[in-house]
Write a protein that holds these residues in place. Structure first.
Motif, PDB file in Angstrom:
ATOM      1  N   VAL A  73       0.849  -1.186   0.000  1.00 15.35           N
ATOM      2  CA  VAL A  73       0.000   0.000   0.000  1.00 15.35           C
ATOM      3  C   VAL A  73       0.887   1.239   0.000  1.00 15.35           C
ATOM      4  CG1 VAL A  73      -1.985  -1.126   1.086  1.00 15.35           C
ATOM      5  CG2 VAL A  73      -0.246  -0.072   2.521  1.00 15.35           C
ATOM      6  N   PRO A  74       0.399   2.337  -0.593  1.00 10.83           N
ATOM      7  CA  PRO A  74       1.260   3.507  -0.784  1.00 10.83           C
ATOM      8  C   PRO A  74       1.333   4.435   0.419  1.00 10.83           C
ATOM      9  CG  PRO A  74      -0.850   3.880  -1.819  1.00 10.83           C
ATOM     10  CD  PRO A  74      -0.892   2.483  -1.272  1.00 10.83           C
ATOM     11  N   LEU A  83       5.192   8.353  -4.457  1.00  9.41           N
ATOM     12  CA  LEU A  83       4.549   7.214  -3.806  1.00  9.41           C
ATOM     13  C   LEU A  83       5.607   6.161  -3.527  1.00  9.41           C
ATOM     14  CD1 LEU A  83       1.286   6.472  -5.869  1.00  9.41           C
ATOM     15  CD2 LEU A  83       1.446   7.536  -3.629  1.00  9.41           C
ATOM     16  N   LEU A  84       5.645   5.696  -2.297  1.00  8.86           N
ATOM     17  CA  LEU A  84       6.449   4.528  -1.938  1.00  8.86           C
ATOM     18  C   LEU A  84       5.471   3.489  -1.414  1.00  8.86           C
ATOM     19  CD1 LEU A  84       9.477   6.156  -0.077  1.00  8.86           C
ATOM     20  CD2 LEU A  84       9.435   5.218  -2.404  1.00  8.86           C
ATOM     21  N   ARG A 102      -5.563   6.470   5.016  1.00  9.61           N
ATOM     22  CA  ARG A 102      -4.983   5.422   5.846  1.00  9.61           C
ATOM     23  C   ARG A 102      -3.793   4.860   5.079  1.00  9.61           C
ATOM     24  NH1 ARG A 102      -9.697   1.582   7.053  1.00  9.61           N
ATOM     25  NH2 ARG A 102      -8.188   0.509   8.347  1.00  9.61           N
ATOM     26  N   GLU A 103      -2.616   5.056   5.660  1.00 11.08           N
ATOM     27  CA  GLU A 103      -1.371   4.684   4.997  1.00 11.08           C
ATOM     28  C   GLU A 103      -0.546   3.780   5.911  1.00 11.08           C
ATOM     29  OE1 GLU A 103      -0.318   8.323   2.044  1.00 11.08           O
ATOM     30  OE2 GLU A 103       0.375   8.574   4.097  1.00 11.08           O
ATOM     31  N   PRO A 104       0.468   3.109   5.329  1.00 10.02           N
ATOM     32  CA  PRO A 104       1.284   2.226   6.153  1.00 10.02           C
ATOM     33  C   PRO A 104       2.119   3.008   7.163  1.00 10.02           C
ATOM     34  CG  PRO A 104       2.222   2.450   3.961  1.00 10.02           C
ATOM     35  CD  PRO A 104       0.884   3.126   3.931  1.00 10.02           C
ATOM     36  N   LEU A 111       9.557  -1.731   3.162  1.00 11.12           N
ATOM     37  CA  LEU A 111       9.446  -1.090   1.852  1.00 11.12           C
ATOM     38  C   LEU A 111       9.476  -2.135   0.749  1.00 11.12           C
ATOM     39  CD1 LEU A 111       9.382   1.674   0.369  1.00 11.12           C
ATOM     40  CD2 LEU A 111      11.885   1.589   0.373  1.00 11.12           C
ATOM     41  N   SER A 112       8.628  -1.959  -0.250  1.00 13.83           N
ATOM     42  CA  SER A 112       8.602  -2.848  -1.414  1.00 13.83           C
ATOM     43  C   SER A 112       9.429  -2.238  -2.536  1.00 13.83           C
ATOM     44  CB  SER A 112       7.164  -3.034  -1.897  1.00 13.83           C
ATOM     45  OG  SER A 112       7.133  -3.722  -3.125  1.00 13.83           O
TER      46      SER A 112
END
Length: 192
Positions: A73-74, A83-84, A102-104, A111-112
């Motif tokens: 999720v970004p 965007l990460l 709602r973000e990580p 991190l992906s």
């Protein structure tokens, strides 16, 4: 109409769109998405956690977990509009950020790498039949989709969000597929 006028028009339309119809139509969208080859073949799915009046992505995330897919999720970079994407394995790994997103929580998620993503579910407000979209105006996804994209892109929307043609700027990037309750539209070259 300008992009700002399109945003205003569709926000008003979605605000009036009955919730019972949204729920029913979302089920058709999920069925089409989950049976689509790009979903079935993907190991890692990038998806935004939805807000009000958007297609609810929580069932999509849960289905991906059930299918043993990785979910990323970004996190929006406010300074540079980047965007990460971060791996999400539990709802508790989310935090509320600006604009009520709602973000990580970057302290709880890893991190992906861009190259690990197979499918990006690209959000938007209004879409045209060529795969172009108008989002909320930050340009986050257009920036992310610039350059080499080793993944497929798909957008989910109600039929009322699809129009014939939208205004397009040079930095706008189309998605590969649009999924509505009624149809699946292949609209741009699919990478994979």
């Amino acid at each position: 109409m300008t992009k700002a006028e399109w945003r205003k028009w569709i926000k008003e339309k979605l605000f009036k769109y009955p919730e019972t119809i949204q729920v029913k139509e979302s089920q058709f969208i999920y069925e089409k998405l989950f049976s689509h080859p790009v979903w079935r073949q993907a190991s890692t799915i990038a998806v935004t956690v939805s807000m009000k009046n958007e297609i609810n992505t929580l069932p999509i995330i849960e289905e991906a977990w059930r299918d043993n897919k990785q979910v990323v999720v970004p996190k929006c970079g406010r300074a540079d509009y980047s965007l990460l994407f971060y791996h999400l394995t539990h709802w508790e790994e989310l935090e509320e950020s600006f604009y009520g997103l709602r973000e990580p929580d970057v302290n709880r998620c890893s991190l992906s790498k861009r190259s690990d993503i197979d499918l990006v579910i690209v959000p938007g407000l209004v879409f045209d039949e060529r795969g172009y979209r108008i989002g909320y105006g930050g340009g986050y996804y257009d920036r992310f989709l610039t350059g080499e994209c080793p993944f497929s892109t798909i957008s989910l929307c109600y039929e009322c969000q699809v129009v014939k043609v939208l205004p397009v700027d040079t930095y706008d990037r189309p998605v590969n597929w649009l999924v509505t309750p009624e149809r699946v539209i292949k609209v741009a070259f699919t990478v994979k």
